[in-house]
Design a protein around this motif. Structure first.
Motif, PDB file in Angstrom:
ATOM      1  N   THR A 205       0.837  -1.194   0.000  1.00 13.78           N
ATOM      2  CA  THR A 205       0.000   0.000   0.000  1.00 13.78           C
ATOM      3  C   THR A 205       0.875   1.249   0.000  1.00 13.78           C
ATOM      4  O   THR A 205       2.012   1.238   0.478  1.00 13.78           O
ATOM      5  CB  THR A 205      -0.928   0.014   1.222  1.00 13.78           C
ATOM      6  N   ILE A 206       0.337   2.347  -0.541  1.00 15.32           N
ATOM      7  CA  ILE A 206       1.078   3.601  -0.682  1.00 15.32           C
ATOM      8  C   ILE A 206       0.420   4.660   0.202  1.00 15.32           C
ATOM      9  O   ILE A 206      -0.793   4.849   0.143  1.00 15.32           O
ATOM     10  CB  ILE A 206       1.113   4.047  -2.151  1.00 15.32           C
ATOM     11  N   LYS A 207       1.209   5.344   1.000  1.00 12.79           N
ATOM     12  CA  LYS A 207       0.689   6.301   1.975  1.00 12.79           C
ATOM     13  C   LYS A 207      -0.029   7.470   1.307  1.00 12.79           C
ATOM     14  O   LYS A 207       0.244   7.839   0.167  1.00 12.79           O
ATOM     15  CB  LYS A 207       1.836   6.838   2.838  1.00 12.79           C
ATOM     16  N   THR A 208      -0.942   8.066   2.083  1.00 15.72           N
ATOM     17  CA  THR A 208      -1.628   9.276   1.628  1.00 15.72           C
ATOM     18  C   THR A 208      -1.054  10.528   2.277  1.00 15.72           C
ATOM     19  O   THR A 208      -1.034  11.597   1.667  1.00 15.72           O
ATOM     20  CB  THR A 208      -3.130   9.190   1.941  1.00 15.72           C
ATOM     21  N   ASP A 209      -0.573  10.423   3.530  1.00 17.22           N
ATOM     22  CA  ASP A 209      -0.102  11.590   4.282  1.00 17.22           C
ATOM     23  C   ASP A 209       1.382  11.819   4.055  1.00 17.22           C
ATOM     24  O   ASP A 209       2.202  11.817   4.962  1.00 17.22           O
ATOM     25  CB  ASP A 209      -0.399  11.427   5.774  1.00 17.22           C
ATOM     26  N   THR A 210       1.735  12.039   2.811  1.00 14.95           N
ATOM     27  CA  THR A 210       3.132  12.249   2.441  1.00 14.95           C
ATOM     28  C   THR A 210       3.153  13.108   1.186  1.00 14.95           C
ATOM     29  O   THR A 210       2.113  13.659   0.775  1.00 14.95           O
ATOM     30  CB  THR A 210       3.827  10.893   2.204  1.00 14.95           C
ATOM     31  N   LEU A 211       4.301  13.254   0.569  1.00 15.07           N
ATOM     32  CA  LEU A 211       4.380  14.035  -0.659  1.00 15.07           C
ATOM     33  C   LEU A 211       3.509  13.409  -1.747  1.00 15.07           C
ATOM     34  O   LEU A 211       3.178  12.214  -1.698  1.00 15.07           O
ATOM     35  CB  LEU A 211       5.821  14.136  -1.136  1.00 15.07           C
ATOM     36  N   GLY A 212       3.138  14.218  -2.732  1.00 18.31           N
ATOM     37  CA  GLY A 212       2.380  13.674  -3.859  1.00 18.31           C
ATOM     38  C   GLY A 212       3.247  12.747  -4.679  1.00 18.31           C
ATOM     39  O   GLY A 212       4.334  13.132  -5.135  1.00 18.31           O
ATOM     40  N   ILE A 213       2.801  11.513  -4.845  1.00 17.11           N
ATOM     41  CA  ILE A 213       3.566  10.476  -5.542  1.00 17.11           C
ATOM     42  C   ILE A 213       2.917  10.261  -6.911  1.00 17.11           C
ATOM     43  O   ILE A 213       1.756   9.838  -6.998  1.00 17.11           O
ATOM     44  CB  ILE A 213       3.578   9.173  -4.738  1.00 17.11           C
ATOM     45  N   TYR A 214       3.647  10.543  -7.974  1.00 14.99           N
ATOM     46  CA  TYR A 214       3.095  10.494  -9.324  1.00 14.99           C
ATOM     47  C   TYR A 214       3.941   9.600 -10.223  1.00 14.99           C
ATOM     48  O   TYR A 214       5.156   9.491 -10.047  1.00 14.99           O
ATOM     49  CB  TYR A 214       3.040  11.888  -9.943  1.00 14.99           C
ATOM     50  N   ILE A 215       3.282   8.990 -11.196  1.00 15.04           N
ATOM     51  CA  ILE A 215       3.972   8.329 -12.300  1.00 15.04           C
ATOM     52  C   ILE A 215       3.371   8.841 -13.599  1.00 15.04           C
ATOM     53  O   ILE A 215       2.227   9.323 -13.630  1.00 15.04           O
ATOM     54  CB  ILE A 215       3.874   6.783 -12.234  1.00 15.04           C
ATOM     55  N   ARG A 216       4.140   8.743 -14.658  1.00 16.62           N
ATOM     56  CA  ARG A 216       3.728   9.326 -15.939  1.00 16.62           C
ATOM     57  C   ARG A 216       4.148   8.390 -17.063  1.00 16.62           C
ATOM     58  O   ARG A 216       5.259   7.848 -17.050  1.00 16.62           O
ATOM     59  CB  ARG A 216       4.389  10.692 -16.096  1.00 16.62           C
TER      60      ARG A 216
END
Length: 409
Positions: free
Chosen positions: A96-107
């Protein structure tokens, strides 16, 4: 008392104008597609506290996909057949990937199309640029499991997309990495159910995915990069039989999803019969899973059907779904009489490269045979993307022909 006509006209005109003003504004290109040059400001506004980062696809896997995932110590862990205790490797995992952290993006740019049915509720995206420098890089790829019917209607082949991954998950299904959500399979009636109950990657709900995804520019399939090579060149680049350790698995996981065009191959008329090759038969594909078509029935079990393509001694599987629109089309060179003419048709097979293994016991007992590699076409001529192009010894092009049940009456 009579109402003056001009008052009626005034009221009616006001009502009509009110109706017109309630009509929604037609969407323009700027309302649907984000321009790449405006991304920095948009993402900065969206992440004012923690900031953000756009990860390369391989960097994203290294940062967020662990070997054991988030559920290996759960009271109901991954499906039993996923774990190779001899080597400490998991074929199925979910992180799982946290929500309360920096914005995590892929493109990346969408490299698949679901019209022909071989990529049902699934996408693959391709990255060929370094996002920090703009320089060209060797292609990186990632599968996305999303519960979106006809996804190609919204996310067309060649469409570049940006995905916010916070709150989602990354995992492996049969060792193939994918963006996903956690899913618990409790189908006690499945074949080998005792081995399959447990956590695994699941499809991202369509609404969640649409909210997390932006389309950058308009679709441009010409920007996709294909690795065009022979099978010998492919196996010089990726291992036919990878080492059963962390480095070996990392190599095949990073190769998964590549867009390839395999040259100078033909269908042999064979299929993978649990680790050995056997000749396809001419029985009805409704009843025989070994029929000489692309993907006869699995009796609704749903595993991908494999048909062998070869270039001399080198072989790879052509993987297809029994639910594809071309599932019951004959292999090039095959017909109701058999597969004797298959070697006379040769050419290219294009599609998504994959390394699929869903039984860790095969890895634990050193049963890897090279047949785990496959190419999944996005269609055939006349049905979706024309990913299989072959000619016979007289340079006549292969014309797809569908199985005719009247031939068996």
């Amino acid at each position: 008392m009579k109402t003056p006509k001009y008052i009626l006209y005034f009221v009616l005109c006001t009502f009509v104008l009110g109706l017109v003003s309630c009509e929604p504004k037609a969407l323009g290109t700027e309302d649907v597609f984000v321009q790449a040059g405006s991304l920095d400001q948009i993402l900065a506004d969206e992440n004012p506290v923690h900031g953000y980062k756009i990860y390369s696809l391989n960097e994203f896997l290294d940062a967020f996909m662990t070997e054991e995932g988030s559920f290996h110590n759960d009271t109901t862990p991954y499906r039993e057949r996923s774990y190779d205790a001899n080597h400490g490797l998991y074929l199925y995992s979910v992180d799982t990937i946290k929500t309360d952290t920096l914005g995590i993006y892929i493109r990346g740019r969408v490299s698949t199309d679901d019209y022909a049915g071989n990529f049902y509720k699934a996408l693959v995206i391709q990255q060929t640029k370094d996002w920090s420098t703009g320089a060209d890089i060797d292609q990186q790829n990632l599968r996305i499991s999303v519960d979106l019917g006809s996804s190609g209607g919204m996310y067309q082949i060649g469409q570049e997309i940006l995905i916010r991954c916070n709150g989602l998950a990354v995992g492996r299904y049969a060792n193939q990495p994918q963006l996903c959500v956690p899913s618990y399979n409790n189908n006690i009636y499945a074949m080998n159910a005792s081995q399959k109950v447990g956590w695994c990657p699941g499809r991202i709900p369509s609404g969640v995915f649409r909210r997390a995804t932006r389309m950058i520019g308009t679709p441009d399939a010409s920007q996709l990069v294909y690795d065009e090579m022979t099978l010998a060149e492919l196996y010089a680049k990726v291992p036919l039989k990878p080492a059963t350790d962390a480095a070996g698995m990392d190599q095949v996981r990073k190769a998964d999803g590549r867009l390839v065009r395999i040259k100078n191959v033909h269908f042999t008329g064979e299929f993978d019969n649990n680790g050995s090759l056997a000749k396809c038969d001419t029985l009805h594909p409704d009843s025989s899973s070994n029929a000489n078509v692309f993907a006869p029935t699995t009796q609704n079990i749903g595993y991908p059907q494999s048909r062998v393509i070869a270039d001399g001694a080198n072989k790879i599987m052509c993987s297809n779904s029994e639910y594809a629109k071309f599932a019951y089309y004959y292999l090039p060179g095959a017909d109701r009489h058999g597969v004797a003419d298959c070697p006379s048709f040769s050419g290219t097979v294009t599609g998504i490269l994959g390394w699929y293994l869903d039984k860790a016991s095969d890895m634990a007992s050193n049963k890897l045979d090279g047949y785990e590699w496959s190419v999944t076409p996005r269609g055939i001529p006349g049905v979706g993307v024309a990913d299989i192009n072959m000619t016979n010894d007289h340079d006549d092009p292969w014309i797809p022909k569908e199985f005719n049940p009247n031939d068996y009456r």
